[in-house]
Design a protein around this motif. Structure first.
Motif, PDB file in Angstrom:
ATOM      1  N   ARG A   7       0.841  -1.210   0.000  1.00 36.69           N
ATOM      2  CA  ARG A   7       0.000   0.000   0.000  1.00 36.69           C
ATOM      3  C   ARG A   7       0.874   1.257   0.000  1.00 36.69           C
ATOM      4  N   GLU A   8       1.995   1.195   0.728  1.00 38.08           N
ATOM      5  CA  GLU A   8       2.900   2.346   0.739  1.00 38.08           C
ATOM      6  C   GLU A   8       3.444   2.607  -0.659  1.00 38.08           C
ATOM      7  N   THR A   9       3.868   1.496  -1.348  1.00 37.90           N
ATOM      8  CA  THR A   9       4.397   1.633  -2.716  1.00 37.90           C
ATOM      9  C   THR A   9       3.337   2.208  -3.646  1.00 37.90           C
ATOM     10  N   MET A  10       2.111   1.673  -3.564  1.00 34.74           N
ATOM     11  CA  MET A  10       1.017   2.143  -4.413  1.00 34.74           C
ATOM     12  C   MET A  10       0.715   3.620  -4.136  1.00 34.74           C
ATOM     13  N   ASN A  11       0.657   3.985  -2.898  1.00 34.60           N
ATOM     14  CA  ASN A  11       0.361   5.378  -2.538  1.00 34.60           C
ATOM     15  C   ASN A  11       1.457   6.307  -3.038  1.00 34.60           C
ATOM     16  N   SER A  12       2.717   5.815  -3.000  1.00 36.30           N
ATOM     17  CA  SER A  12       3.832   6.644  -3.456  1.00 36.30           C
ATOM     18  C   SER A  12       3.745   6.885  -4.957  1.00 36.30           C
ATOM     19  N   MET A  13       3.398   5.815  -5.711  1.00 42.72           N
ATOM     20  CA  MET A  13       3.282   5.961  -7.164  1.00 42.72           C
ATOM     21  C   MET A  13       2.121   6.900  -7.516  1.00 42.72           C
ATOM     22  N   GLN A  14       1.019   6.746  -6.814  1.00 44.55           N
ATOM     23  CA  GLN A  14      -0.138   7.611  -7.072  1.00 44.55           C
ATOM     24  C   GLN A  14       0.188   9.070  -6.736  1.00 44.55           C
ATOM     25  N   PHE A  15       0.930   9.260  -5.688  1.00 44.50           N
ATOM     26  CA  PHE A  15       1.290  10.622  -5.279  1.00 44.50           C
ATOM     27  C   PHE A  15       2.183  11.281  -6.317  1.00 44.50           C
ATOM     28  N   GLU A  16       3.165  10.507  -6.845  1.00 46.02           N
ATOM     29  CA  GLU A  16       4.072  11.068  -7.852  1.00 46.02           C
ATOM     30  C   GLU A  16       3.303  11.460  -9.108  1.00 46.02           C
ATOM     31  N   GLU A  17       2.369  10.604  -9.575  1.00 39.06           N
ATOM     32  CA  GLU A  17       1.587  10.914 -10.767  1.00 39.06           C
ATOM     33  C   GLU A  17       0.702  12.136 -10.539  1.00 39.06           C
ATOM     34  N   LYS A  18       0.103  12.209  -9.381  1.00 35.46           N
ATOM     35  CA  LYS A  18      -0.753  13.366  -9.065  1.00 35.46           C
ATOM     36  C   LYS A  18       0.083  14.639  -8.995  1.00 35.46           C
ATOM     37  N   SER A  19       1.296  14.546  -8.450  1.00 34.03           N
ATOM     38  CA  SER A  19       2.171  15.716  -8.349  1.00 34.03           C
ATOM     39  C   SER A  19       2.546  16.218  -9.736  1.00 34.03           C
ATOM     40  N   ARG A  20       2.856  15.258 -10.677  1.00 34.62           N
ATOM     41  CA  ARG A  20       3.220  15.654 -12.045  1.00 34.62           C
ATOM     42  C   ARG A  20       2.060  16.382 -12.727  1.00 34.62           C
ATOM     43  N   LEU A  21       0.855  15.800 -12.592  1.00 41.33           N
ATOM     44  CA  LEU A  21      -0.312  16.417 -13.210  1.00 41.33           C
ATOM     45  C   LEU A  21      -0.636  17.774 -12.569  1.00 41.33           C
ATOM     46  N   GLN A  22      -0.467  17.865 -11.259  1.00 41.74           N
ATOM     47  CA  GLN A  22      -0.755  19.121 -10.566  1.00 41.74           C
ATOM     48  C   GLN A  22       0.205  20.217 -11.008  1.00 41.74           C
ATOM     49  N   LYS A  23       1.479  19.803 -11.274  1.00 40.99           N
ATOM     50  CA  LYS A  23       2.474  20.771 -11.741  1.00 40.99           C
ATOM     51  C   LYS A  23       2.060  21.331 -13.098  1.00 40.99           C
ATOM     52  N   ALA A  24       1.592  20.424 -14.012  1.00 45.06           N
ATOM     53  CA  ALA A  24       1.149  20.878 -15.339  1.00 45.06           C
ATOM     54  C   ALA A  24      -0.040  21.818 -15.209  1.00 45.06           C
ATOM     55  N   ARG A  25      -0.975  21.482 -14.319  1.00 46.45           N
ATOM     56  CA  ARG A  25      -2.150  22.354 -14.108  1.00 46.45           C
ATOM     57  C   ARG A  25      -1.714  23.715 -13.563  1.00 46.45           C
TER      58      ARG A  25
END
Length: 647
Positions: free
Chosen positions: A281-299
């Motif tokens: 779950r930690e690994t999954m949450n970390s991957m989801q967080f990184e993807e969300k951070s990338r998209l948030q940066k573009a926004r």
């Protein structure tokens, strides 16, 4: 010491205008009621002490007229001649009115009173006069020795004290010689304590009351403890029942411990699986967080670009508006200058074409109102022409100068207008381009969060977590609820039995407390009994002493006897001092008996104090005979005489 009254003179005293009485060893003053017999006695006591024969200070000594009003401006005087052991002395007391005439008043008015004193013709102050009287005889003793009724009018405590003094000192050994040995021991201890019997008796009364009050509470306290005792039970059977239930409780607890131990071994395996799930779950949450951070940066970058375009558009809009406003002002200025130039041209033409016109009244003498001579007219005309020419030249020069300046200014404004129009055109083009960019940016969609299942790595991790959680769900569960309920029931039953068993100690403590209270009751009763023994000893001592006092006192009187104490119903004694005449209480004796008793008392007191003074006997006619006495006698006798008769 023998005090003898020889002469008494009354002047304006209580209705007696003038009266002088010579006194013998026995003097009879007789007359009808209201003729002044008591007034003579009042005069004698007032002369000595400033009081009437009834011991009153405030009494009216003034002489009154027929209407009952005091006769003004009279001195009220009593003068007496006495001897004390053959030493003669003349006393005089005068009560005077003080009259004062105020300033401006025709008559004097009464402003107060004063009392004057003389001793052997020498005037004295009130304090000095009183000191001499006190040295002669004490006022209280004088009343005892001169009035047949005074002694029995005193409080019984004061009468008792006088008689005890007459009886003389009585030693303790004389008192206790006939007392019981036990009482002698108690009274000796009390006497040796150094306390007065009256004070000791008060202390005992206080202690008895305190002990008695406490003793009264014992039964209610015993009853309170008794009521508070719980109901008795078979405590041995209860103890056995508790032991059995405790054994059953131990068996249940052991079973629960075994099941918990087995569950803990399996729980360790489950814990390892849960740790794996946690890491995935930690690994999954970390991957989801990184993807969300990338998209948030573009926004964020898209939003920053849009805000920058909006800011630039706002700045250009404001600049374009400012330039348009400036152009409006320049156009207004150009129009205004062109209007002013046209007005100057018109004015220049008007001034250049103007001609001088002479008026007839300009060549008339202002004084005599006659037409000027030709020579004066020619001179004045030349001056007027010159002034007109110079004024027009100046005005034309000013118009020309103003016109040139306005032309230059108009040229400058025209150039500024062209420049401003070019800037407006440039800004409008830039604003249009920026508006197009802004519109394109606002319509551009922001990046959205991706579907987790669309990411292969996340999908694989979710599948692994699902398999591990399925293993956790299929693991065996710990079920000890029924054992917990059995344990709770057994504990509750044991507690209830222990509560009942606790009543055994409560009952034991209650019985112990009841025994303590009963012992305290006996102790308090014994203490009260000891105090009562001391009271009985003091009563016996007082009775014995009073017997001696009564014996001694009554031995000093021939007619009157005294009772110094009375016996109460409970056997105790109560102090008193009752006069008896022939065995009859003084209050029940007739007037003759009271006079005879009074003379008997005075004779004994005179002998004890070794002082004799004139005895005044009021209502002397009520008795035929009186006991013999060495004192001077002054008899006040009621008769039918309408004036005082002195014999």
């Amino acid at each position: 010491m023998t005090i003898h009254l020889h002469q008494l003179t009354l002047t304006n005293f209580k209705g007696i205008r003038q009266l002088t009485i010579e006194f013998n060893a026995i003097t009879n003053i007789q007359g009808d009621n209201g003729t002044g017999k008591s007034t003579v006695f009042d005069a004698f006591t007032w002369l000595l002490f400033g009081k009437d024969s009834h011991d009153a200070k405030d009494f009216n000594i003034k002489t009154l007229d027929e209407t009952g009003q005091a006769i003004p401006m009279l001195d009220h005087m009593v003068e007496g001649i006495l001897t004390a052991d053959d030493i003669s002395m003349t006393l005089k007391r005068v009560y005077c009115e003080k009259w004062t005439r105020r300033r401006g008043a025709e008559q004097s008015e009464l402003t107060g009173h004063e009392t004057l004193f003389w001793w052997n013709g020498v005037p004295l102050q009130a304090g000095d006069y009183k000191s001499k009287i006190d040295n002669l005889i004490n006022e209280g003793l004088f009343k005892l020795l001169t009035s047949t009724l005074y002694f029995n009018s005193m409080k019984w405590q004061d009468r008792r004290q006088v008689l005890i003094l007459i009886a003389g000192k009585i030693g303790d050994q004389e008192v206790i010689v006939n007392m019981d040995k036990a009482q002698v021991r108690d009274i000796t201890a009390i006497i040796n304590s150094g306390k007065e019997l009256a004070d000791f008796r008060k202390e005992i009364a206080v202690r008895k009351k305190k002990l008695g009050d406490e003793l009264k509470t014992i039964p209610s306290r015993i009853d309170e403890v008794t009521k508070g005792l719980p109901e008795p039970h078979d405590f041995e059977a209860i103890k056995a029942d508790i032991s059995q239930k405790q054994a059953d409780l131990l068996e249940v607890e052991n079973t629960m411990t075994d099941q918990v131990t087995a569950y803990k071994e399996k729980a360790e395996e489950i814990q390892c699986i849960q740790n794996q799930v946690f890491k995935l779950r930690e690994t999954m949450n970390s991957m989801q967080f990184e993807e969300k951070s990338r998209l948030q940066k573009a926004r964020n970058e898209q939003m920053l670009k849009l805000n920058d375009l909006k800011q630039k558009h706002s700045v250009l809009s404001r600049q374009l508006k400012d330039e348009q406003h400036a152009l409006d002002i320049l156009l207004q200025s150009k129009s205004s200058i062109e209007s002013e130039i046209n007005e100057l041209r018109t004015e220049w033409t008007s001034v250049s074409m103007a001609e001088l016109v002479f008026k007839d009244e300009e060549f008339i003498c202002p004084v005599c109102k006659r037409e000027l001579d030709p020579e004066s007219i020619a001179g004045k005309s030349a001056q007027m022409i010159q002034a007109f020419t110079e004024n027009n030249s100046k005005r034309l020069a000013d118009i020309t100068s103003r016109g040139r300046w306005l032309s230059v200014t108009l040229g400058e404004i025209t150039a500024d207008i062209e420049t401003t129009k070019a800037e407006i055109h440039k800004l409008s083009a830039s604003l249009e381009s920026l508006s197009q960019q802004l519109s394109e940016s606002e319509t551009q969609q922001a990046p959205r969060d991706p579907d987790p299942d669309s990411i292969p790595q996340l999908f694989e991790i979710r599948q692994q977590i699902a398999k591990l959680e399925l293993q956790i769900l299929e693991s065996p569960k710990l079920d000890i609820e029924s054992l917990k309920q059995q344990k709770s029931v057994l504990q509750s039953e044991i507690y209830g039995l222990q509560v009942i068993l606790g009543h055994e100690d409560v009952i034991k403590r209650g019985k112990t407390r009841i025994n303590e209270l009963m012992s305290s009751e006996k102790s308090l009763a014994a203490q009260i009994s000891d105090l009562e023994k001391q009271e009985f000893a003091m009563d016996a001592y007082t009775r014995s002493r009073m017997d001696l006092v009564e014996s001694r006192v009554n031995g000093k009187f021939s007619l009157v006897k005294f009772r110094m104490f009375t016996t109460l119903i409970n056997g105790g004694i109560e102090e008193c001092c009752d006069s008896l005449v022939g065995g009859v209480p003084y209050t029940d004796v007739n007037s003759a008996g009271k006079i005879q008793a009074g003379i008997d008392i005075i004779s004994t007191l005179s002998k004890h104090y070794n002082i004799s003074a004139p005895i005044w006997i009021d209502n002397r006619e009520s008795t035929n005979a009186i006991p013999p006495t060495k004192s001077q006698l002054i008899n006040l006798i009621v008769s039918k005489d309408k004036i005082l008769i002195i014999k």
